[in-house]
Design an enzyme around this catalytic site. Structure first.
Site, PDB file in Angstrom:
ATOM      1  N   ARG A   1     -12.388  61.466  72.891  1.00 36.19           N
ATOM      2  CA  ARG A   1     -12.387  60.743  71.623  1.00 36.19           C
ATOM      3  C   ARG A   1     -13.793  60.222  71.365  1.00 36.19           C
ATOM      4  NH1 ARG A   1      -8.501  63.092  70.614  1.00 36.19           N
ATOM      5  NH2 ARG A   1      -6.386  62.354  70.177  1.00 36.19           N
TER       6      ARG A   1
ATOM      7  N   HIS B   1     -13.770  68.594  65.940  1.00 35.50           N
ATOM      8  CA  HIS B   1     -12.504  68.275  66.616  1.00 35.50           C
ATOM      9  C   HIS B   1     -11.651  69.546  66.733  1.00 35.50           C
ATOM     10  CE1 HIS B   1      -9.655  64.762  67.670  1.00 35.50           C
ATOM     11  NE2 HIS B   1      -9.249  65.861  68.279  1.00 35.50           N
TER      12      HIS B   1
HETATM   13  C1  GLV Z   1      -6.300  66.211  69.933  1.00 41.22           C
HETATM   14  O1  GLV Z   1      -7.276  65.552  69.832  1.00 41.22           O
HETATM   15  C2  GLV Z   1      -5.181  65.820  70.724  1.00 41.22           C
HETATM   16  O2  GLV Z   1      -5.135  64.664  71.146  1.00 41.22           O
HETATM   17  O3  GLV Z   1      -4.306  66.660  70.960  1.00 41.22           O
END
Ligand code: GLV
Length: 310
Positions: free
Chosen positions: A225, A273
């Protein structure tokens, strides 16, 4: 009784098809078309869904979060009180993450940033050969994702270390735990990989102090994160040469603002992401299994532990 699905429209359709392939009898409602709120017994949702909205469903007995990370659930307002929450533990999500770590470890290990810069300048220049047995990988977090990344790197000959809050063993991995263990691992880490859950304890774990413990010229891969990294500290470490490169898949906020210095930084690889994306057909069976268990009052699988924060 029905399942409420809520995520981006195209993903929602894929989820609907995957759930129906597991159990053609399911009644699936795609948000915002929930129908009668009293019909909804399970909600399968991702980060954009308003958790307060879920309190409209009086018969909700299961909430499933469509990913691995649960930090969006552990902060207020949180899921509806009393509703058990499962996350995904999925083989394809895990192997996708191991691929992402492998890709970026290899890019840094095989001097790809330097060779690409040389290519841009049409420079034919062989750099000193890297030694796999001396490139020490330190993984923060040895859960599903961290241990899979370790198992992918070990057979290639990399020395792999791992750090966890509490002691944990993974075959072939030199493990560290607690605050002292973190510092000890960082001092020996050439490529630092962050795959920790984001909790109040791990927020900002990659900061000026911890980056300063790494051997000079180390690399960072963050696929956990954005909140794990103090951006100003990482940028300073990149600019001073303390950190030689960073592959970043996650940011705070997302999307990464277009004027953020990471975008144009020659030592930063920016990913949107996308390190590992849930494949509905792979993840659907555990959701349907949990639904059956919830209906029959049997213990659920992959439940989020809100005390631990993951
Ligand atoms: C993506 O970031 C997840 O947590 O699956």
């Amino acid at each position: 009784m029905a399942i409420l699905l809520s995520t981006k429209l195209n993903a929602m359709e894929a989820w609907r098809d995957a759930l129906l392939a597991e159990d053609p009898g399911l009644d699936i409602r795609m948000f915002p078309d929930a129908g009668d709120p009293a019909d909804i017994e399970a909600a399968v949702v991702w980060t954009a869904h308003d958790l307060m909205e879920l309190r409209r469903y009086p018969n909700l007995k299961l909430m499933v979060s469509m990913g691995a990370g649960v930090d969006h659930l552990t902060r207020p307002p949180g899921p509806p009180p009393g509703v058990p929450v499962a996350r995904l533990k999925d083989a394809r999500l895990t192997s996708g993450m191991a691929e992402f770590v492998l890709l970026n470890v290899m890019r840094f290990h095989r001097q790809d940033l330097e060779y690409r810069a040389q290519q841009a300048a049409r420079i034919w220049n062989e750099l000193p050969a890297p030694d796999t047995t001396k490139r020490r990988i330190g993984i923060l977090g040895l859960g599903e994702l961290g241990s899979a990344a370790a198992r992918t790197l070990l057979p290639l000959g990399f020395p792999v270390m791992g750090w966890t809050r509490n002691p944990r063993q993974v075959e072939g991995v030199e493990t560290f735990h607690g605050a002292d263990g973190l510092d000890a691992m960082l001092r020996r880490t050439d490529i630092l990989v962050c795959l920790l859950p984001l909790t109040p304890d791990t927020r900002g774990v990659v900061n000026a102090r911890t980056l300063g413990l790494l051997p000079r010229g180390a690399f960072l891969i963050n696929a956990a994160r954005g909140g794990h990294v103090v951006d100003a500290d990482l940028l300073a470490a990149l600019d001073s040469g303390q950190v030689a490169g960073a592959a970043l898949d996650v940011f705070e906020p997302e999307p990464l603002p277009t004027d953020h210095p990471y975008w144009g930084h020659p030592k930063v690889l920016v990913w949107p992401h996308a390190a590992s994306i849930t494949i509905p057909s792979s993840a659907a069976p555990q959701v349907v299994e949990n639904l059956r268990r919830a209906r029959e009052g049997r213990p659920l699988i992959n439940l989020v532990d809100f005390t631990a924060g993951y």
